[in-house]
Scaffold this active site. Structure first.
Site, PDB file in Angstrom:
ATOM      1  CB  SER A 306      40.440   5.531 -31.734  1.00 29.77           C
ATOM      2  OG  SER A 306      40.945   6.688 -32.420  1.00 29.77           O
ATOM      3  CG  ASP A 307      36.972   3.928 -37.293  1.00 31.87           C
ATOM      4  OD1 ASP A 307      37.608   4.650 -38.100  1.00 31.87           O
ATOM      5  OD2 ASP A 307      36.082   3.146 -37.664  1.00 31.87           O
ATOM      6  CD1 TRP A 308      40.373   9.642 -39.738  1.00 30.07           C
ATOM      7  CD2 TRP A 308      41.010   7.757 -38.735  1.00 30.07           C
ATOM      8  NE1 TRP A 308      41.692   9.394 -40.081  1.00 30.07           N
ATOM      9  CE2 TRP A 308      42.104   8.252 -39.488  1.00 30.07           C
ATOM     10  CE3 TRP A 308      41.188   6.586 -38.011  1.00 30.07           C
ATOM     11  CZ2 TRP A 308      43.335   7.609 -39.531  1.00 30.07           C
ATOM     12  CZ3 TRP A 308      42.417   5.939 -38.061  1.00 30.07           C
ATOM     13  CH2 TRP A 308      43.466   6.454 -38.814  1.00 30.07           C
TER      14      TRP A 308
END
Length: 815
Positions: A306-308
């Protein structure tokens, strides 16, 4: 910032019962070991709590920005790093020092099973880590700032980009990281996109091929990449909660195609999902996007992260095939444990996620115990950066052979950015670099004399304005405030005209993560900038002297209203740490410009097909949740954006609808001229494949390189088709005057097929196709035709990612 830290501290303390002492799993010689036993045996030996930790990162470190540099002297390099904030650990095993301070995150180690922690780092233009550690400036850890994505794509040269990737990958390895969070390849849907500087192009073929070249270069060092942001992440406004609504065809042909090309040509270690929703669900929670298309249709073998703080439901992310949640919170691990225990998450799915992670750990430098040096060859890499920068700069205008600057030696250099150059954008794409060469320095290094009075005035002005800024604290990706431009009075201008041979004006723009650009004073030049251009041009032209504008920008700016006032325009983009030297290489003629636009410059913003619906609209907030979910850092309002332009993005729109741009896709001038001849097709009919060849001859007086572009116009009998689409490209070697090179390109039915929504198939229609070889999408030099006897279905795909609402999509005008 205080509220953000307080919230995340709370998130990290919600599950103390999850990470109780795992003494029953203490190291013992009988436990399976990663690399010695089968992965399935290692997974079988894990406790559920260990599994739930492995699929969730170790948390996030907030690092304040490094203070800006005012010069490149040794003294100026001894900045001290700003303080950092470490989120509290709830397991004593997590209280271990960072291997690479300033990196973006780590995975959990399970030492009893021989599983190490691996380190991931930002960003697309160079490894982003802390340059000074523990306040000790006697040893530094600076990294090379390579040119921005827009510039690298403008090279149209995969060999050059791969060289950058090889140098980049060496720094990743030698600084101890395992995976870099890049490259980024989202489409330039709209010129106001805040992160367009990171991205490559409005065209998926360019985006995919440049990405693959970068990935292959980086990964040749035995380190990994994470291509991002998958998918349809084309804006920063409401990025954590916007629902991108796009048709199946536009999604397949424009927004997914670049990722498909990159995956098939380079097999990146990881793919990063985006923040946005896509036709409903978050991308990281959508099994059709993450598993059905990415893995099953394209054959992706790596892990998906995932992105942050992206997404909202860690259990849904696991089910979708988003294997690793970054940067990770204990709340996510607890949710996963609870879901397995209550039967809402099958542990077999969790095991699949873990297997993907372990496969990557096995090939990582950390697992292989690589002894990194912390001493990459920054000097050699700076030369790579400088060379690549010159390959991607674009000569937009050159009236009267204003460039190269050969006879003029005394230069009046105007504009703040001439002395305060922008090496790259802000946010995760920024780089802590050892220095930045500004334009005045580059010109001086090349033997030009920069007007001392102007230089002194600008340097004092910039220093004074920076001193007025409040001290930078906290965690921010925002660009620094714009410094007001100086306007020279008539007496000063008269003096500068008398004392100098020519004038250079630099226009600078910066943007970055978290916000999109604005029209006023950003896309459009400010009134002050326009006044400076007019006044300087009038004064110098009155004495028969040339005026050059350098555009030090990360994305498209408006040029049509002022370009007639100047003699030359060099689009330098954001060229990395050797910016001034690289720009001067072009201005002086040391290097002949060969860059071409990979994104269209419209005459005016309303001409952009997405202008009416970018960046979408906010919706009524019906949620009763008072705070962000466990995955997110902050709450954002629900919103949506509808891609009503369909496949008509960039030149596909301008060429099809007859809208004249300021500078078209593929455009770029040279100091020499080129002749195209002998376009030949290997067959008049397409069965398996056709080879197209064209000969490029340097017909001018100077050595140079040319980018040949191959476009194809399709019959468009049943399917609505753009007027032409780029299908291949190639850059010649450095051709001496009179020298020729023949370039070859391959065309298959799959290359000319379009996605048919009704049959969920890629279809190449029967009929006559026109092949166009040219110097740009408008400047076509040679044409040839071939026929396809009958419709060919080149691929049958799954019926997935359907929009939930009707889209009033743009259609091509009827002939």
């Amino acid at each position: 910032m205080k509220n953000l830290i307080k919230y995340v501290q709370q998130v990290f303390l919600v599950a103390p019962i999850l990470f109780f002492s795992l003494h029953i799993h203490a190291q013992n010689s009988s436990a399976p070991q990663l690399g010695k036993n089968l992965i399935k045996e290692v997974i079988a030996a894990m406790a559920l709590e260990e599994k739930a930790k492995l699929v969730v990162g170790m948390g996030f470190r907030f690092q304040s920005p490094v203070p800006e540099r005012r010069d490149t002297s040794a003294a100026a390099r001894r900045d001290t790093a700003a303080p950092a904030f470490r989120l509290p650990a709830t397991d004593p095993a997590d209280n271990i020092p960072e291997k690479v301070p300033g990196a973006a995150g780590r995975t959990h180690a399970i030492t009893r099973l021989g599983i190490p922690s691996i380190t991931v780092s930002d960003g697309p233009a160079g490894i982003r880590i802390s340059p000074i550690r523990n306040g000790d400036s006697s040893k530094t850890y600076y990294a090379t700032a390579f040119p921005s994505g827009t510039l690298l794509a403008s090279t149209w040269d995969t060999a050059t980009v791969k060289k950058v990737g090889v140098a980049f990958g060496n720094e990743i390895r030698e600084y101890g990281a395992d995976i870099i969070l890049g490259p980024a390849l989202n489409i330039h849907r709209n010129p106001l996109g805040g992160r367009n500087f990171e991205y490559y192009s409005e065209d998926p073929l360019i985006a995919g091929d440049i990405t693959a070249a970068m990935v292959n270069g980086i990964q040749s060092n035995g380190v990994g990449t994470s291509i991002k942001h998958y998918a349809a992440n084309n804006q920063e406004t409401n990025r954590n909660n916007v629902n991108t609504i796009v048709s199946e065809r536009a999604l397949r042909e424009i927004y997914l195609k670049g990722f498909e090309i990159a995956v098939k040509k380079s097999q990146p270690w990881t793919v990063m999902t985006s923040y946005n929703k896509l036709n409903g669900p978050y991308t990281s929670e959508n099994p059709d996007l993450v598993t059905t298309i990415l893995r099953n249709e394209w054959g992706f073998k790596g892990l998906v992260m995932s992105d942050w703080f992206g997404g909202s439901d860690p259990v849904a992310q696991m089910k979708a095939g988003n294997d690793l949640l970054m940067p990770g919170t204990p709340a996510q691990s607890k949710a996963i444990v609870d879901a397995v225990n209550n039967g809402t998450l099958d542990v077999k799915q969790l095991d699949k996620n873990i297997e993907k992670i372990l496969n990557i750990i096995l090939i990582s430098p950390e697992f292989k115990k690589y002894r990194y040096s912390n001493k990459p060859d920054l000097t050699a890499h700076a030369l790579v950066s400088r060379s690549a920068a010159t390959e991607g700069m674009i000569l937009l205008k050159n009236d009267g052979n204003a460039l190269p600057i050969k006879t003029a030696k005394k230069l009046a250099v105007f504009g703040n950015t001439s002395y305060n150059i922008i090496a790259g954008g802000t946010g995760s794409g920024d780089v802590n670099k050892p220095y930045t060469i500004n334009l005045a320095q580059g010109l001086t290094n090349a033997g030009y004399t920069v007007d001392a009075g102007l230089k002194d005035a600008y340097e004092h002005h910039i220093a004074d304005e920076k001193a007025k800024r409040p001290k930078t604290t906290g965690f921010s990706f925002a660009p620094p405030p714009v410094i007001p431009e100086l306007i020279a009075d008539n007496n000063t201008l008269t003096q500068k005209v008398t004392n100098n041979d020519a004038a250079i004006i630099t226009i600078g723009r910066n943007a970055g993560e978290g916000a999109d650009r604005k029209l006023k004073n950003d896309y459009y030049l400010s009134d002050t900038e326009k006044t400076i251009i007019k006044n300087v041009a009038d004064a110098f032209h009155a004495k028969g002297k040339k005026v050059i504008v350098v555009l030090n920008v990360g994305g498209v700016v408006e040029v049509a209203s002022w370009r007639s006032q100047v003699d030359g325009i060099l689009l330098a983009w954001q060229p990395g740490l050797e910016a001034g030297n690289a720009i001067t290489d072009i201005l002086s003629g040391k290097v002949n410009p060969s860059g071409k636009l990979a994104t269209t410059f419209p005459v005016d913003y309303p001409d952009v097909p997405s202008a009416k619906n970018f960046p979408g609209k906010e919706l009524p907030d019906t949620s009763k949740t008072p705070t962000p979910n466990a995955n997110q850092r902050r709450r954002s309002r629900p919103s949506e954006v509808v891609y009503e332009e369909g496949v008509y993005v960039g030149y596909r729109y301008f060429n099809t609808f007859g809208v004249k741009p300021a500078y078209e896709f593929g455009y770029g001038l040279s100091y020499t001229t080129f002749k195209y001849s002998g376009l030949t097709l290997s067959s008049a009919s397409l069965t398996g494949k056709i080879t197209a060849t064209v000969t490029i001859t340097n017909s001018g007086a100077l050595a140079g390189k040319e980018v040949a572009q191959l476009y194809v116009s399709a019959p468009g009998k049943e399917m609505d088709k753009p007027a032409e689409e780029l299908k291949a490209f190639g850059k010649t070697k450095l051709l001496q005057p009179g020298q020729s090179q023949t370039l070859s390109f391959t065309i298959t039915p799959a290359d000319v097929a379009s996605f048919d929504t009704q049959s969920t198939s890629w279809i190449a229609e029967a009929g006559t196709y026109t092949v166009k070889a040219g110097a740009s999408s408008e400047n076509i030099k040679q044409t040839a035709t071939f026929t396809l006897a009958k419709d060919v279905v080149t691929e049958k795909d799954n019926k997935v990612l359907l929009p939930q609402v009707q889209i009033n999509e743009m259609k091509s005008p009827q002939p």
